[in-house]
Scaffold this motif. Structure first.
Motif, PDB file in Angstrom:
ATOM      1  N   LEU A  85       0.834  -1.192   0.000  1.00  0.00           N
ATOM      2  CA  LEU A  85       0.000   0.000   0.000  1.00  0.00           C
ATOM      3  C   LEU A  85       0.869   1.242   0.000  1.00  0.00           C
ATOM      4  O   LEU A  85       1.829   1.315   0.755  1.00  0.00           O
ATOM      5  CB  LEU A  85      -0.850   0.038   1.268  1.00  0.00           C
ATOM      6  CG  LEU A  85      -2.032  -0.867   1.372  1.00  0.00           C
ATOM      7  CD1 LEU A  85      -2.663  -0.684   2.716  1.00  0.00           C
ATOM      8  CD2 LEU A  85      -3.037  -0.542   0.307  1.00  0.00           C
ATOM      9  N   PHE A 108       3.317  -1.323   4.129  1.00  0.00           N
ATOM     10  CA  PHE A 108       3.250   0.083   3.764  1.00  0.00           C
ATOM     11  C   PHE A 108       4.523   0.479   3.048  1.00  0.00           C
ATOM     12  O   PHE A 108       5.607   0.136   3.482  1.00  0.00           O
ATOM     13  CB  PHE A 108       3.130   0.952   5.016  1.00  0.00           C
ATOM     14  CG  PHE A 108       1.775   0.934   5.621  1.00  0.00           C
ATOM     15  CD1 PHE A 108       1.626   1.026   6.989  1.00  0.00           C
ATOM     16  CD2 PHE A 108       0.644   0.820   4.837  1.00  0.00           C
ATOM     17  CE1 PHE A 108       0.379   1.017   7.551  1.00  0.00           C
ATOM     18  CE2 PHE A 108      -0.606   0.800   5.401  1.00  0.00           C
ATOM     19  CZ  PHE A 108      -0.739   0.900   6.766  1.00  0.00           C
ATOM     20  N   LEU A 111       3.014  45.552   8.887  1.00  0.00           N
ATOM     21  CA  LEU A 111       3.326  44.136   9.105  1.00  0.00           C
ATOM     22  C   LEU A 111       2.373  43.250   8.323  1.00  0.00           C
ATOM     23  O   LEU A 111       2.750  42.309   7.638  1.00  0.00           O
ATOM     24  CB  LEU A 111       3.209  43.802  10.587  1.00  0.00           C
ATOM     25  CG  LEU A 111       4.435  44.069  11.467  1.00  0.00           C
ATOM     26  CD1 LEU A 111       4.114  43.712  12.884  1.00  0.00           C
ATOM     27  CD2 LEU A 111       5.610  43.279  10.979  1.00  0.00           C
ATOM     28  N   LEU A 128       3.281  -5.203   8.066  1.00  0.00           N
ATOM     29  CA  LEU A 128       2.535  -5.055   9.307  1.00  0.00           C
ATOM     30  C   LEU A 128       2.316  -6.413   9.931  1.00  0.00           C
ATOM     31  O   LEU A 128       1.446  -7.147   9.552  1.00  0.00           O
ATOM     32  CB  LEU A 128       1.180  -4.430   9.008  1.00  0.00           C
ATOM     33  CG  LEU A 128       1.175  -3.038   8.444  1.00  0.00           C
ATOM     34  CD1 LEU A 128      -0.213  -2.702   8.002  1.00  0.00           C
ATOM     35  CD2 LEU A 128       1.628  -2.061   9.484  1.00  0.00           C
ATOM     36  N   ASN A 179      -5.338   5.382  -0.868  1.00  0.00           N
ATOM     37  CA  ASN A 179      -4.356   4.295  -0.867  1.00  0.00           C
ATOM     38  C   ASN A 179      -4.181   3.737  -2.256  1.00  0.00           C
ATOM     39  O   ASN A 179      -5.146   3.530  -2.979  1.00  0.00           O
ATOM     40  CB  ASN A 179      -4.861   3.157   0.023  1.00  0.00           C
ATOM     41  CG  ASN A 179      -4.738   3.513   1.475  1.00  0.00           C
ATOM     42  OD1 ASN A 179      -3.940   4.349   1.839  1.00  0.00           O
ATOM     43  ND2 ASN A 179      -5.531   2.869   2.288  1.00  0.00           N
ATOM     44  N   LYS A 223       3.079  43.229   4.700  1.00  0.00           N
ATOM     45  CA  LYS A 223       4.254  42.420   4.397  1.00  0.00           C
ATOM     46  C   LYS A 223       3.918  40.939   4.391  1.00  0.00           C
ATOM     47  O   LYS A 223       4.325  40.175   3.525  1.00  0.00           O
ATOM     48  CB  LYS A 223       5.328  42.695   5.446  1.00  0.00           C
ATOM     49  CG  LYS A 223       6.710  42.828   4.839  1.00  0.00           C
ATOM     50  CD  LYS A 223       7.696  43.157   5.897  1.00  0.00           C
ATOM     51  CE  LYS A 223       7.496  44.579   6.368  1.00  0.00           C
ATOM     52  NZ  LYS A 223       7.992  44.861   7.699  1.00  0.00           N
ATOM     53  N   TRP A 224       3.111  40.532   5.401  1.00  0.00           N
ATOM     54  CA  TRP A 224       2.750  39.118   5.475  1.00  0.00           C
ATOM     55  C   TRP A 224       1.921  38.696   4.290  1.00  0.00           C
ATOM     56  O   TRP A 224       2.090  37.609   3.749  1.00  0.00           O
ATOM     57  CB  TRP A 224       1.976  38.852   6.776  1.00  0.00           C
ATOM     58  CG  TRP A 224       2.823  38.976   8.001  1.00  0.00           C
ATOM     59  CD1 TRP A 224       4.164  38.842   8.082  1.00  0.00           C
ATOM     60  CD2 TRP A 224       2.373  39.280   9.314  1.00  0.00           C
ATOM     61  NE1 TRP A 224       4.584  39.034   9.374  1.00  0.00           N
ATOM     62  CE2 TRP A 224       3.504  39.300  10.152  1.00  0.00           C
ATOM     63  CE3 TRP A 224       1.121  39.521   9.881  1.00  0.00           C
ATOM     64  CZ2 TRP A 224       3.423  39.559  11.506  1.00  0.00           C
ATOM     65  CZ3 TRP A 224       1.048  39.773  11.238  1.00  0.00           C
ATOM     66  CH2 TRP A 224       2.192  39.795  12.041  1.00  0.00           C
ATOM     67  N   LEU A 239       0.548   4.901   1.210  1.00  0.00           N
ATOM     68  CA  LEU A 239      -0.378   5.673   2.032  1.00  0.00           C
ATOM     69  C   LEU A 239      -0.710   6.991   1.362  1.00  0.00           C
ATOM     70  O   LEU A 239       0.092   7.525   0.605  1.00  0.00           O
ATOM     71  CB  LEU A 239       0.258   5.945   3.389  1.00  0.00           C
ATOM     72  CG  LEU A 239       0.411   4.721   4.261  1.00  0.00           C
ATOM     73  CD1 LEU A 239       1.220   5.068   5.475  1.00  0.00           C
ATOM     74  CD2 LEU A 239      -0.950   4.217   4.681  1.00  0.00           C
ATOM     75  N   LEU A 263      -9.016  -1.170   3.989  1.00  0.00           N
ATOM     76  CA  LEU A 263      -9.706  -0.027   4.587  1.00  0.00           C
ATOM     77  C   LEU A 263      -9.950   1.009   3.506  1.00  0.00           C
ATOM     78  O   LEU A 263      -9.499   0.888   2.399  1.00  0.00           O
ATOM     79  CB  LEU A 263      -8.807   0.611   5.643  1.00  0.00           C
ATOM     80  CG  LEU A 263      -8.785  -0.014   7.020  1.00  0.00           C
ATOM     81  CD1 LEU A 263      -7.932   0.849   7.910  1.00  0.00           C
ATOM     82  CD2 LEU A 263     -10.170  -0.108   7.592  1.00  0.00           C
ATOM     83  N   LYS A 270       4.096  38.127   1.310  1.00  0.00           N
ATOM     84  CA  LYS A 270       4.805  36.850   1.433  1.00  0.00           C
ATOM     85  C   LYS A 270       3.893  35.690   1.080  1.00  0.00           C
ATOM     86  O   LYS A 270       4.290  34.727   0.430  1.00  0.00           O
ATOM     87  CB  LYS A 270       5.291  36.698   2.874  1.00  0.00           C
ATOM     88  CG  LYS A 270       6.753  36.373   2.990  1.00  0.00           C
ATOM     89  CD  LYS A 270       7.094  36.068   4.423  1.00  0.00           C
ATOM     90  CE  LYS A 270       8.579  35.812   4.544  1.00  0.00           C
ATOM     91  NZ  LYS A 270       8.941  35.533   5.924  1.00  0.00           N
ATOM     92  N   THR A 329      -4.908  14.904   2.720  1.00  0.00           N
ATOM     93  CA  THR A 329      -6.206  14.490   3.252  1.00  0.00           C
ATOM     94  C   THR A 329      -7.255  14.586   2.163  1.00  0.00           C
ATOM     95  O   THR A 329      -7.154  15.374   1.242  1.00  0.00           O
ATOM     96  CB  THR A 329      -6.633  15.406   4.393  1.00  0.00           C
ATOM     97  OG1 THR A 329      -6.464  16.746   3.951  1.00  0.00           O
ATOM     98  CG2 THR A 329      -5.806  15.167   5.600  1.00  0.00           C
TER      99      THR A 329
END
Lengths: 174, 243
Positions: free
Chosen positions: B17, B202, B85, B170, B121, B88-89, B19, B242, B92, B23
């Motif tokens: 498998l 895995f 600030l 496993l 998977n 600037k962020w 992984l 699974l 970025k 997500t």
């Protein structure tokens, strides 16, 4: 009526201290602080059981880690695995400083906190362990590091705080 | 007695498998719930340090525009404003490019590459010759007496993918079993049929630079298994997968 008519057994009354019974019970010795550590159980043969297993989850995000630890705990409850303890390690704070030099030196700070939760399990059978591992691995959220290892005394000691004054006195004594 | 031991040939098969790396996207209900919870949290929360600082500086600016008595204060205080600030962020953040979720292999539906379908998977399927037929199977190899079934499965994996694969098997216990009887033509006293024991592993590293010995291999998700495997085989394999 019963409330108005109750006689409080004050010190002058002969019934003072009528309900006392603790002097009749055997004396309890207060428990010592040291806890017993080693609980290893390896029964050889087809039924191979792990002893204490620690599942450690670390991440920068507090809510994620806590929720994941809760999820793992509840999963073990559902699968009737005995959970010894589920505790948190102290958080570590990291300060990230950027030193940019564009003419004037600027420092941008970022404060990162690393949180760690541990779920301790006992009595995991070897036929079931890989299934549990797979379930936990496949339901890992983003940004959470997973570590499954056996419980050792070093792990236990890392939770306790060292007492420098005590150690100094001990060194002085010996 | 006559049927003392039903002689079955034993095979060990490895289900390798990969992984998922990302997500899976949230379902519609999950997204709605998460949006609702975020809104509730936002409404219930207090101001953080940074936001208080921002508000104070905005007030200072307003006061400076209206009246002029703020000049002495401003120079002694902060050189960096909270607004700067934030800008600037933001700059970025705009420069940062996240890796694409749907890779090239997905678009071309190239089933031999590992970069496909990063959120589910992937399993290894190999074309093997059994009897007279060439079938798509999980890589399997016959068991030899004297070795454990797990090492048989590892040998099967090594045979198809080369020796140095970083795969973590496993446990020692097999995950599933598929048994079938040989057709009557081949069946003899000693060879009733075969039992295939499945093991899971895995894949640790996503780098398969070693040469593949057999050319026909595929990395497939669980849903696509049905395209390749036989129905009976598929039923038994699906039991231990699974996701």
């Amino acid at each position: 009526d019963a409330l108005l008519g109750c006689h409080r057994s004050y010190r002058s009354r002969p019934t003072h201290g009528i309900g006392k019974f603790k002097y009749l019970l055997p004396k309890e010795v207060p428990k010592t602080r040291r806890e017993k550590v080693q609980m290893k159980e390896i029964s050889a043969g087809t039924e191979y059981q792990y002893g204490d297993v620690n599942i450690q989850m670390t991440s920068y995000d507090l809510c994620l880690v806590e929720h994941f630890a809760q999820y793992v705990h509840r999963l073990c409850n559902r699968l009737s695995i005995w959970v010894n303890e589920s505790y948190a390690m102290p958080t570590k704070t990291n300060e990230v400083l950027f030193l940019e030099e564009k003419g004037s030196k600027m420092q941008l700070d970022a404060v990162l906190t690393t949180h760690q939760r541990v779920v301790q399990i006992r009595g995991l059978s070897s036929t079931f362990a890989p299934i549990l591992l797979e379930i936990i691995q496949s339901s890992q959220p983003e940004g959470v590091h997973l570590l499954v290892k056996q419980h050792t005394e070093a792990d236990f000691k890392s939770r306790l705080k060292s007492r420098p004054e005590l150690e100094e006195l001990r060194a002085q004594m010996s | 007695s006559a049927a003392a031991r039903r002689p079955w040939r034993l095979f060990g098969a490895m289900c390798l498998l990969r992984l998922p790396r990302i997500t899976q996207p949230l379902e519609k209900e999950e997204e709605e719930v998460s949006a609702l919870m975020e809104q509730i949290e936002l409404e219930k929360s207090h101001y953080s340090d940074y936001e208080i600082r921002k508000l104070e500086e905005e007030e200072q600016l307003k006061r400076r525009k209206e009246s002029l008595y703020d000049e002495d204060e401003a120079h002694g205080k902060t050189v960096i404003m909270a607004q700067d600030l934030e800008e600037k962020w933001e700059q970025k953040f705009l420069r940062f490019k996240a890796a694409p979720r749907i890779t090239d292999a997905d678009k071309s539906n190239d089933r031999t590459s590992l970069n496909r379908k990063l959120d589910s998977n992937l399993m290894l399927l190999v074309k093997q010759k059994i009897g007279n037929q060439e079938l798509w199977l999980l890589p399997q190899v016959e068991w030899q007496p004297g070795e454990t079934l797990r090492s048989t499965a590892e040998r099967a994996m090594a045979m198809f993918l080369g020796d140095h694969i970083q795969a973590k098997v496993l446990g020692n216990a097999p995950y599933g079993i598929y048994k079938y009887k040989f057709p009557r033509a081949i069946r003899t006293e000693d060879n009733m049929g075969a039992k295939v024991f499945f093991f899971k592993a895995f894949l640790q590293s996503s780098d398969l630079s070693q040469a593949e010995l057999k050319a026909d291999y595929l990395w497939v998700t669980k849903k696509e298994l049905g395209d390749y495997l036989k129905p009976e085989y598929l039923k038994k394999v699906n039991r231990f997968l699974l996701d």
